[in-house]
Design a protein around this motif. Sequence first.
Motif, PDB file in Angstrom:
ATOM      1  N   ARG A 515       0.839  -1.202   0.000  1.00 34.20           N
ATOM      2  CA  ARG A 515       0.000   0.000   0.000  1.00 34.20           C
ATOM      3  C   ARG A 515       0.867   1.243   0.000  1.00 34.20           C
ATOM      4  O   ARG A 515       1.851   1.327   0.731  1.00 34.20           O
ATOM      5  CB  ARG A 515      -0.922   0.010   1.221  1.00 34.20           C
ATOM      6  CG  ARG A 515      -1.789   1.261   1.346  1.00 34.20           C
ATOM      7  CD  ARG A 515      -2.699   1.195   2.557  1.00 34.20           C
ATOM      8  NE  ARG A 515      -3.670   0.100   2.424  1.00 34.20           N
ATOM      9  CZ  ARG A 515      -4.662  -0.098   3.295  1.00 34.20           C
ATOM     10  NH1 ARG A 515      -4.793   0.691   4.352  1.00 34.20           N
ATOM     11  NH2 ARG A 515      -5.507  -1.101   3.105  1.00 34.20           N
ATOM     12  N   ALA A 518      -1.695   8.100  -0.616  1.00 35.59           N
ATOM     13  CA  ALA A 518      -1.676   9.194  -1.595  1.00 35.59           C
ATOM     14  C   ALA A 518      -1.053  10.459  -1.028  1.00 35.59           C
ATOM     15  O   ALA A 518      -0.372  11.205  -1.740  1.00 35.59           O
ATOM     16  CB  ALA A 518      -3.099   9.477  -2.084  1.00 35.59           C
ATOM     17  N   THR A 561      -5.443  -1.709  -6.650  1.00 35.12           N
ATOM     18  CA  THR A 561      -6.668  -1.290  -5.966  1.00 35.12           C
ATOM     19  C   THR A 561      -6.498   0.143  -5.485  1.00 35.12           C
ATOM     20  O   THR A 561      -5.493   0.465  -4.830  1.00 35.12           O
ATOM     21  CB  THR A 561      -6.982  -2.202  -4.781  1.00 35.12           C
ATOM     22  OG1 THR A 561      -7.216  -3.536  -5.258  1.00 35.12           O
ATOM     23  CG2 THR A 561      -8.224  -1.726  -4.033  1.00 35.12           C
ATOM     24  N   LEU A 562      -7.481   0.985  -5.799  1.00 32.61           N
ATOM     25  CA  LEU A 562      -7.455   2.389  -5.387  1.00 32.61           C
ATOM     26  C   LEU A 562      -8.691   2.681  -4.544  1.00 32.61           C
ATOM     27  O   LEU A 562      -9.805   2.317  -4.928  1.00 32.61           O
ATOM     28  CB  LEU A 562      -7.425   3.313  -6.607  1.00 32.61           C
ATOM     29  CG  LEU A 562      -7.355   4.820  -6.318  1.00 32.61           C
ATOM     30  CD1 LEU A 562      -6.022   5.181  -5.679  1.00 32.61           C
ATOM     31  CD2 LEU A 562      -7.552   5.627  -7.611  1.00 32.61           C
ATOM     32  N   GLY A 564     -10.982   5.678  -3.126  1.00 36.48           N
ATOM     33  CA  GLY A 564     -11.200   7.083  -3.442  1.00 36.48           C
ATOM     34  C   GLY A 564     -12.658   7.467  -3.400  1.00 36.48           C
ATOM     35  O   GLY A 564     -13.522   6.680  -2.995  1.00 36.48           O
ATOM     36  N   LEU A 576      -4.629   5.548 -14.099  1.00 38.25           N
ATOM     37  CA  LEU A 576      -3.403   4.954 -13.566  1.00 38.25           C
ATOM     38  C   LEU A 576      -2.370   4.919 -14.675  1.00 38.25           C
ATOM     39  O   LEU A 576      -2.569   4.266 -15.702  1.00 38.25           O
ATOM     40  CB  LEU A 576      -3.679   3.542 -13.053  1.00 38.25           C
ATOM     41  CG  LEU A 576      -2.452   2.729 -12.602  1.00 38.25           C
ATOM     42  CD1 LEU A 576      -1.760   3.384 -11.415  1.00 38.25           C
ATOM     43  CD2 LEU A 576      -2.848   1.290 -12.278  1.00 38.25           C
ATOM     44  N   THR A 595     -13.589   1.326  -2.886  1.00 39.53           N
ATOM     45  CA  THR A 595     -12.362   0.783  -3.464  1.00 39.53           C
ATOM     46  C   THR A 595     -12.678   0.133  -4.796  1.00 39.53           C
ATOM     47  O   THR A 595     -13.737  -0.499  -4.960  1.00 39.53           O
ATOM     48  CB  THR A 595     -11.708  -0.245  -2.535  1.00 39.53           C
ATOM     49  OG1 THR A 595     -12.648  -1.286  -2.254  1.00 39.53           O
ATOM     50  CG2 THR A 595     -11.256   0.398  -1.236  1.00 39.53           C
ATOM     51  N   LEU A 612      -1.296   8.810 -10.491  1.00 35.24           N
ATOM     52  CA  LEU A 612      -2.752   8.850 -10.485  1.00 35.24           C
ATOM     53  C   LEU A 612      -3.168  10.234 -10.952  1.00 35.24           C
ATOM     54  O   LEU A 612      -2.900  11.230 -10.260  1.00 35.24           O
ATOM     55  CB  LEU A 612      -3.294   8.566  -9.087  1.00 35.24           C
ATOM     56  CG  LEU A 612      -2.918   7.204  -8.488  1.00 35.24           C
ATOM     57  CD1 LEU A 612      -3.258   7.178  -7.008  1.00 35.24           C
ATOM     58  CD2 LEU A 612      -3.635   6.083  -9.224  1.00 35.24           C
ATOM     59  N   VAL A 625      -8.372  10.783  -3.407  1.00 39.82           N
ATOM     60  CA  VAL A 625      -7.743   9.462  -3.431  1.00 39.82           C
ATOM     61  C   VAL A 625      -7.073   9.219  -2.084  1.00 39.82           C
ATOM     62  O   VAL A 625      -6.410  10.097  -1.530  1.00 39.82           O
ATOM     63  CB  VAL A 625      -6.722   9.325  -4.591  1.00 39.82           C
ATOM     64  CG1 VAL A 625      -7.463   9.240  -5.919  1.00 39.82           C
ATOM     65  CG2 VAL A 625      -5.738  10.477  -4.625  1.00 39.82           C
ATOM     66  N   TYR A 627      -5.491   5.715  -1.009  1.00 40.99           N
ATOM     67  CA  TYR A 627      -4.282   4.913  -1.144  1.00 40.99           C
ATOM     68  C   TYR A 627      -4.372   4.047  -2.387  1.00 40.99           C
ATOM     69  O   TYR A 627      -5.465   3.782  -2.917  1.00 40.99           O
ATOM     70  CB  TYR A 627      -4.049   4.033   0.088  1.00 40.99           C
ATOM     71  CG  TYR A 627      -5.139   3.026   0.375  1.00 40.99           C
ATOM     72  CD1 TYR A 627      -5.250   1.836  -0.358  1.00 40.99           C
ATOM     73  CD2 TYR A 627      -6.077   3.256   1.382  1.00 40.99           C
ATOM     74  CE1 TYR A 627      -6.246   0.911  -0.102  1.00 40.99           C
ATOM     75  CE2 TYR A 627      -7.077   2.325   1.640  1.00 40.99           C
ATOM     76  CZ  TYR A 627      -7.161   1.162   0.898  1.00 40.99           C
ATOM     77  OH  TYR A 627      -8.148   0.247   1.130  1.00 40.99           O
ATOM     78  N   LEU A 628      -3.217   3.605  -2.853  1.00 46.72           N
ATOM     79  CA  LEU A 628      -3.111   2.650  -3.955  1.00 46.72           C
ATOM     80  C   LEU A 628      -2.424   1.403  -3.417  1.00 46.72           C
ATOM     81  O   LEU A 628      -1.377   1.497  -2.769  1.00 46.72           O
ATOM     82  CB  LEU A 628      -2.299   3.237  -5.109  1.00 46.72           C
ATOM     83  CG  LEU A 628      -2.100   2.333  -6.337  1.00 46.72           C
ATOM     84  CD1 LEU A 628      -3.411   2.162  -7.101  1.00 46.72           C
ATOM     85  CD2 LEU A 628      -1.022   2.909  -7.263  1.00 46.72           C
TER      86      LEU A 628
END
Length: 632
Positions: A515, A518, A561-562, A564, A576, A595, A612, A625, A627-628
Amino acid sequence: MKRLSVVFLVCALWFSCLPQAPAHAAGNAVAKLPGNSNPLMDHKLGADPYALVYNDRVYIYMSSDAYVYNSNGTVKDNDFSALNKIHVISSADMVNWTDHGAIPVAGSNNANNGQGIAKWASLSWAPSVAKKTINGRDKFFLYFANGASGIGVLTADSPVGPWSDPVGRALLTTSTPGMSGVTWLFDPAVLVDDDGTGYLYSGGGIPNTSDPASVANPKTARVIKLGADMTSVVGSAVTIDAPYLFEDSGMHKYNGKYYYSYCINFTGTHPAAYPAGEIGYMVGDSPMGPFTYKGHFLKNPYAFFGVGGNNHHAVFQFKNEWYVVYHAQTVSKAVLGDGKGYRSPHINKLVHNSDGTIQEVKADMAGIPQIVNLNPYNRVEAETIGWNAGITTEPSRAAGGPFNNQNVTSINNGDWIAVGNVDFGTGGAKSFKANVASTAGGKIEIRLGSPAGTLIGTLNVGSTGGNQTWRELETTVNNTTGVHRVYFVFSGTGTGNLFNFDYWQFTANSSSATRVEAENMTLGGTYAGKISSPFNGAALYANGDYSAYNQYFAFPTHSFTLRGASSNSGTARVDLQIGGTTVGSFYFTGTAPTTQTLSNISHATGPVEVRLTVSTDNGTWDAYVDYLEYTN
């Protein structure tokens, strides 16, 4: 450093590192104690630090302070004769610093064993570095002082080199228009302004220390405009009338104002506004002045660390915060009991007040807390060090590393290196590999929290056939999740160097996700900024706003997985992009966080930028956003 430790510290500091001691009887850190961030390193020295921010990393360039010895093997006071190269380290998190070795700058009289780049220069003091995009390519410019007699410049296509000398002589001398009257032509600082124009600052010294007027207004600082190529000058230098100037030019821009800073001199009696040996600053509306004195913001190192000497600094911004890097004699004091003029780099936070003045910096050994976690599933250079005991670094011939790759060496039983805030994620790690070279062999114990902490795995290192004959070895580790300080504790029965250590990497369980928050990424665009609601994250308001970070991908396929939300009831699209290519898009409708996952995405490998970016398509632009995450 290792030679010094052999002479002075075997009995006093590192008696627990004797060859027959068990691995758990680990050695002690010299000056950078686990948990502290200052000094930035203690396995070698570095003076006159200067910061460059590039691609989510801070690069620190330093004069090559190194211990100078008397004929009887004792360390004498620093005579600056070893300052003929530039040390470079870098970090993405302000705690774990990667050692990029030394740039062999000076080349006169066979300096640097004939490998010196600037054949005309005998010294390289007090570097400053700038990046400028020229003809669509990022170019890097390193300015250095040949003692106090002039300023040279080297160029490169990356922050770590390789470097070349484009001019073949000094860029600035006392014969340069406007430079006459400078007592010490050294200590450069460089600014590339918002329009791409470069400016070079330098100078120092007091023309007549017995004249109060000369002490109060030496008028030995200069600024000159650089040509578009950054390796030539335009017009004549302009005098900066910095009161009680001694040395150490600095320049940064904040809220449209130009801040010239410098070390105040030590001579005579000063008014209270100009305290001796502290960093004063002036503010102007133009990079070439005039500047008005406003105050001071960094006391002499003696006030904080009990050992003084000269003061040298650089102010920089990183991830929306301001910092000052400076030197102090903390490592040499810890090793010798007396600094003897040998310096090491430190960083502390710097704060501008609402009226544009600068608060007094609170320098300390605690330094800056780690600002992002370290990803153990990427290749990590072994010379990336948060804390250590006993080791040093050297140039490496291992394949696949960065330019001027280093490896950890001088490894003895009980020595160790450690890195902070290693994030194993929720799935955890299943194995560990390391690139090593050895004629003796030993073990790498992987421990959590301390040199005697929980043992999660042991890598046996046998002979590889030579100290630069490299072999990648692997071992299983106990399933480890979460965030930990990780120690690599070395053990063995040999009396010399057990082995050399090039890089390491953990392998995640297949279900492990990595993870990246952002708010810890680099934010760019017209209105991008951090938010605390509906989560701690980033707001991307305008078309093209982005949050980005640099990532090393060993494999070409991952799932992303984002988390937001949209800022309103409409739909926000977030693209992305990996390595400059859009590989998929996320769509968030409404203000409730959700998500979304893009499965089995093919993308570029190696070191790439992950970005992003909010897009114009599908309704509103405004996106939040959080986290990615990515999984194998």
